[in-house]
Motif scaffolding. Structure first.
Motif, PDB file in Angstrom:
ATOM      1  N   LYS A 140     162.444  47.583   0.976  1.00 47.48           N
ATOM      2  CA  LYS A 140     162.367  46.960  -0.632  1.00 47.48           C
ATOM      3  C   LYS A 140     162.636  45.252  -0.689  1.00 47.48           C
ATOM      4  O   LYS A 140     163.110  44.439  -1.251  1.00 47.48           O
ATOM      5  CB  LYS A 140     162.522  47.506  -1.325  1.00 47.48           C
ATOM      6  CG  LYS A 140     161.598  49.186  -1.254  1.00 47.48           C
ATOM      7  CD  LYS A 140     162.404  49.608  -2.958  1.00 47.48           C
ATOM      8  CE  LYS A 140     161.395  50.850  -2.937  1.00 47.48           C
ATOM      9  NZ  LYS A 140     160.133  50.653  -3.232  1.00 47.48           N
ATOM     10  N   ARG A 231     152.806  47.982  11.144  1.00 53.91           N
ATOM     11  CA  ARG A 231     152.659  46.951  10.469  1.00 53.91           C
ATOM     12  C   ARG A 231     153.057  45.562  11.212  1.00 53.91           C
ATOM     13  O   ARG A 231     154.129  45.489  11.479  1.00 53.91           O
ATOM     14  CB  ARG A 231     153.260  46.763   9.593  1.00 53.91           C
ATOM     15  CG  ARG A 231     152.412  47.874   8.336  1.00 53.91           C
ATOM     16  CD  ARG A 231     152.967  47.178   7.044  1.00 53.91           C
ATOM     17  NE  ARG A 231     153.153  46.057   6.340  1.00 53.91           N
ATOM     18  CZ  ARG A 231     154.217  45.698   5.681  1.00 53.91           C
ATOM     19  NH1 ARG A 231     154.683  45.656   5.103  1.00 53.91           N
ATOM     20  NH2 ARG A 231     153.679  44.454   5.403  1.00 53.91           N
ATOM     21  N   GLU A 253     145.016  42.110   1.747  1.00 50.06           N
ATOM     22  CA  GLU A 253     145.761  43.846   1.647  1.00 50.06           C
ATOM     23  C   GLU A 253     145.977  44.824   2.722  1.00 50.06           C
ATOM     24  O   GLU A 253     146.868  45.708   2.075  1.00 50.06           O
ATOM     25  CB  GLU A 253     145.805  43.983   0.366  1.00 50.06           C
ATOM     26  CG  GLU A 253     144.552  44.243  -0.369  1.00 50.06           C
ATOM     27  CD  GLU A 253     143.483  43.133  -0.563  1.00 50.06           C
ATOM     28  OE1 GLU A 253     142.825  43.113  -1.323  1.00 50.06           O
ATOM     29  OE2 GLU A 253     144.200  41.979  -0.308  1.00 50.06           O
ATOM     30  N   THR A 364     151.153  38.492  -0.694  1.00 49.07           N
ATOM     31  CA  THR A 364     149.745  39.597  -0.383  1.00 49.07           C
ATOM     32  C   THR A 364     150.575  39.795   1.603  1.00 49.07           C
ATOM     33  O   THR A 364     150.331  41.908   1.300  1.00 49.07           O
ATOM     34  CB  THR A 364     148.375  39.146   0.085  1.00 49.07           C
ATOM     35  OG1 THR A 364     147.885  38.259  -1.701  1.00 49.07           O
ATOM     36  CG2 THR A 364     147.701  40.419  -0.411  1.00 49.07           C
ATOM     37  N   ARG A 367     154.057  41.724   1.015  1.00 43.33           N
ATOM     38  CA  ARG A 367     153.943  42.478  -0.761  1.00 43.33           C
ATOM     39  C   ARG A 367     155.138  41.671  -1.319  1.00 43.33           C
ATOM     40  O   ARG A 367     156.097  42.514  -1.737  1.00 43.33           O
ATOM     41  CB  ARG A 367     154.158  43.316  -0.348  1.00 43.33           C
ATOM     42  CG  ARG A 367     153.205  44.305   0.942  1.00 43.33           C
ATOM     43  CD  ARG A 367     153.837  45.816   1.662  1.00 43.33           C
ATOM     44  NE  ARG A 367     151.985  45.365   1.888  1.00 43.33           N
ATOM     45  CZ  ARG A 367     152.453  47.006   2.951  1.00 43.33           C
ATOM     46  NH1 ARG A 367     152.972  48.206   2.526  1.00 43.33           N
ATOM     47  NH2 ARG A 367     151.131  47.709   4.017  1.00 43.33           N
ATOM     48  N   GLU A 369     156.884  40.849  -4.581  1.00 44.16           N
ATOM     49  CA  GLU A 369     156.751  40.510  -5.604  1.00 44.16           C
ATOM     50  C   GLU A 369     156.743  39.436  -6.917  1.00 44.16           C
ATOM     51  O   GLU A 369     158.536  38.665  -6.803  1.00 44.16           O
ATOM     52  CB  GLU A 369     158.093  42.046  -6.458  1.00 44.16           C
ATOM     53  CG  GLU A 369     158.220  42.800  -5.886  1.00 44.16           C
ATOM     54  CD  GLU A 369     159.106  44.269  -6.928  1.00 44.16           C
ATOM     55  OE1 GLU A 369     159.235  45.275  -6.623  1.00 44.16           O
ATOM     56  OE2 GLU A 369     160.640  43.194  -6.816  1.00 44.16           O
ATOM     57  N   PHE A 443     160.436  43.204  -2.475  1.00 42.19           N
ATOM     58  CA  PHE A 443     159.279  43.398  -1.979  1.00 42.19           C
ATOM     59  C   PHE A 443     158.551  44.451  -2.424  1.00 42.19           C
ATOM     60  O   PHE A 443     159.791  45.894  -2.668  1.00 42.19           O
ATOM     61  CB  PHE A 443     158.775  43.626   0.180  1.00 42.19           C
ATOM     62  CG  PHE A 443     159.717  42.407   0.213  1.00 42.19           C
ATOM     63  CD1 PHE A 443     158.872  41.338   0.093  1.00 42.19           C
ATOM     64  CD2 PHE A 443     161.210  42.206   0.513  1.00 42.19           C
ATOM     65  CE1 PHE A 443     159.069  40.291   0.671  1.00 42.19           C
ATOM     66  CE2 PHE A 443     161.851  41.124   0.913  1.00 42.19           C
ATOM     67  CZ  PHE A 443     160.851  40.056   1.145  1.00 42.19           C
ATOM     68  N   ASN A 444     157.236  45.084  -2.289  1.00 38.89           N
ATOM     69  CA  ASN A 444     156.541  46.276  -3.114  1.00 38.89           C
ATOM     70  C   ASN A 444     155.945  47.073  -1.610  1.00 38.89           C
ATOM     71  O   ASN A 444     155.692  46.802  -1.229  1.00 38.89           O
ATOM     72  CB  ASN A 444     155.856  45.891  -4.359  1.00 38.89           C
ATOM     73  CG  ASN A 444     155.703  45.138  -5.695  1.00 38.89           C
ATOM     74  OD1 ASN A 444     156.103  46.034  -6.394  1.00 38.89           O
ATOM     75  ND2 ASN A 444     154.794  44.204  -5.437  1.00 38.89           N
ATOM     76  N   ILE A 445     157.638  47.946  -1.195  1.00 37.58           N
ATOM     77  CA  ILE A 445     156.904  48.686  -0.776  1.00 37.58           C
ATOM     78  C   ILE A 445     157.169  50.424  -0.880  1.00 37.58           C
ATOM     79  O   ILE A 445     157.737  50.416  -1.815  1.00 37.58           O
ATOM     80  CB  ILE A 445     158.138  48.759   1.053  1.00 37.58           C
ATOM     81  CG1 ILE A 445     158.030  47.546   0.715  1.00 37.58           C
ATOM     82  CG2 ILE A 445     157.481  49.380   1.560  1.00 37.58           C
ATOM     83  CD1 ILE A 445     157.058  46.813   1.890  1.00 37.58           C
TER      84      ILE A 445
END
Length: 445
Positions: A140, A231, A253, A364, A367, A369, A443-445
């Motif tokens: 994150k 990833r 995404e 994207t 990810r 924020e 980061f949106n993890i």
């Protein structure tokens, strides 16, 4: 409350170019106005005839701090970044000390907080034996883990197969790789050194760090990622052959395996070694005209996902020498946005696609924020680009500490005039506000 209204702009965002206005309120975009009455603001900027874009996000830079600060610093290169419309960057671990412990990583973040004009994130570096430390990394708070599957400045080569398998198997976050096969390069180097000795022309660099060397390593990375469902983001693709490893069948995404292409591999080609020599010696190498054209097409076809720079400065004195003495890498971050706009001006890409690949797609893919788009509630990382302000790049007008550019002598039709980072005007027509600092990316993890 600090408010700024940018009006009469040509807003390039999410595949469209529309005339409109944007209201900034403190850190954030409060309103995107495409019609109707405009709100009042403390500051109003009339952007008539200019493009308003999200700040570019560069997912691969080398700012050389700590330990290599005779080449560059986080302060000097982030100044150049915001002058070129780059508002966020992700920086590499091959510094001195190498960023291979959480302690070293957080020390670098402390420098960024103190000195960076742009928003920042720093990769954790992998080695043959630091997996336990890598697994402490917070996804994150950190953009990814960098694995050098090919050596470059500050050798961090991971060449142990057991270590590579364990890294791909265990790392839960994005893995970014430099892919060149070392045995292939060493074999090619021996052949050309025996033939030319110390007087070897730079034009043989792409035959030494060959397409085969790139493909062998990239295909191995893809095989490992497929095996362990990792990833994987492969950096700086440079060959037509590697393109077949990637697909455009899924939206970004949903992709697990992605690829980046750099500005210099889209702009230069092998014939340019004859007049630019060491200035375009990069790893991976700039390759053939056919490779360049294939990369351009793959970008347009959404097979390649993002455009970055691999900004990697060396001093001019370091760049003066024979092929074997000269390090690979060059400074790019101040001109990446204008150069991509130049290619759009020439009809190679569209401006909307440039924004997609330099702004939206990195946000994207990683990810990030609330960045990378012109959307209400997002951070106001914004850039004005003037389509009628030609600039001639020269070593005398760059902000890089190293004091040179591979684009010197090139006239670009577009110039960045204003850059906002988190709603603060950090760059204004050649002047930088030295009081402004960027923020750590999350980061949106």
């Amino acid at each position: 409350m600090a408010t700024t209204l940018i009006k009469n702009a040509l807003i390039i965002n999410e595949g469209k170019t529309l005339k409109g206005a944007v209201l900034i309120n403190n850190l954030l975009i409060e309103k995107v106005i495409l019609s109707g009455e405009l709100p009042k603001a403390e500051t109003t900027i009339d952007a008539k005839g200019q493009y308003l874009i999200p700040g570019a996000i560069d997912d691969q830079v080398h700012f050389r701090e700590p330990g290599l600060t005779h080449k560059a610093t986080i302060a000097s290169e982030s100044r150049a970044a915001v002058a070129g419309g780059v508002t966020s960057y992700m920086e590499m671990p091959n510094t001195n000390p190498q960023t291979i412990t959480i302690e070293a990583l957080e020390a670098k973040y402390a420098i960024g907080k103190k000195n960076s004009y742009a928003n920042y994130s720093f990769y954790m570096g992998a080695t043959n034996d630091n997996l336990p430390e890598v697994l402490k990394t917070d996804p994150k708070q950190v953009c990814g883990v960098k694995i050098f599957m090919g050596s470059s400045t500050g050798n961090m080569l991971v060449d142990n197969d057991t270590a590579l398998n364990n890294l791909f198997k265990e790392i839960p976050m994005l893995i970014a790789t430099h892919c060149e096969d070392e045995p292939t390069i060493r074999k090619n180097l021996e052949i050309y050194k025996n033939k030319y000795g110390d007087n070897m022309p730079f034009k043989y660099h792409p035959l030494i760090r060959s397409a085969e060397a790139c493909y062998r390593s990239s295909s191995k990375a893809v095989e490992l990622a497929d095996k362990y469902k990792s990833r994987l983001h492969i950096l700086h693709l440079s060959t037509a052959k590697e393109i077949d490893l990637f697909s455009n069948k899924l939206p970004l995404e949903e992709k697990k395996i992605t690829a980046e292409v750099c500005v210099h591999h889209l702009w230069f080609e092998a014939k340019d070694y004859d007049h630019l020599g060491a200035r375009i010696k990069w790893n991976p190498a700039v390759k053939t005209h056919e490779d360049r054209e294939a990369l351009r097409q793959a970008l347009k076809d959404n097979i390649l996902d993002v455009v970055a720079t691999d900004h990697a400065p060396h001093t001019l004195s370091e760049k003066n020498g024979n092929y074997f003495q000269v390090p690979s890498g060059g400074p790019l971050v101040q001109h990446s946005v204008p150069v991509m706009f130049e290619m759009a001006h020439k009809g190679i890409f569209t401006k909307e696609m440039v924004i997609e690949k330099m702004c939206h797609a990195p946000a994207t893919l990683f990810r990030i924020e609330k960045r990378g788009f012109i959307r209400e509630g997002y951070y106001a990382d914004l850039v004005l680009v003037d389509a009628d302000a030609p600039q001639k790049v020269s070593d005398d007008n760059v902000l890089y500490q190293c004091g040179w550019s591979p684009f010197s002598g090139t006239t670009l039709q577009h110039s960045v005039t204003h850059t906002w980072v988190n709603g603060q005007l950090v760059y204004n027509n050649g002047r930088i506000n030295d009081s402004i600092r960027g923020k750590r990316l999350t980061f949106n993890i």
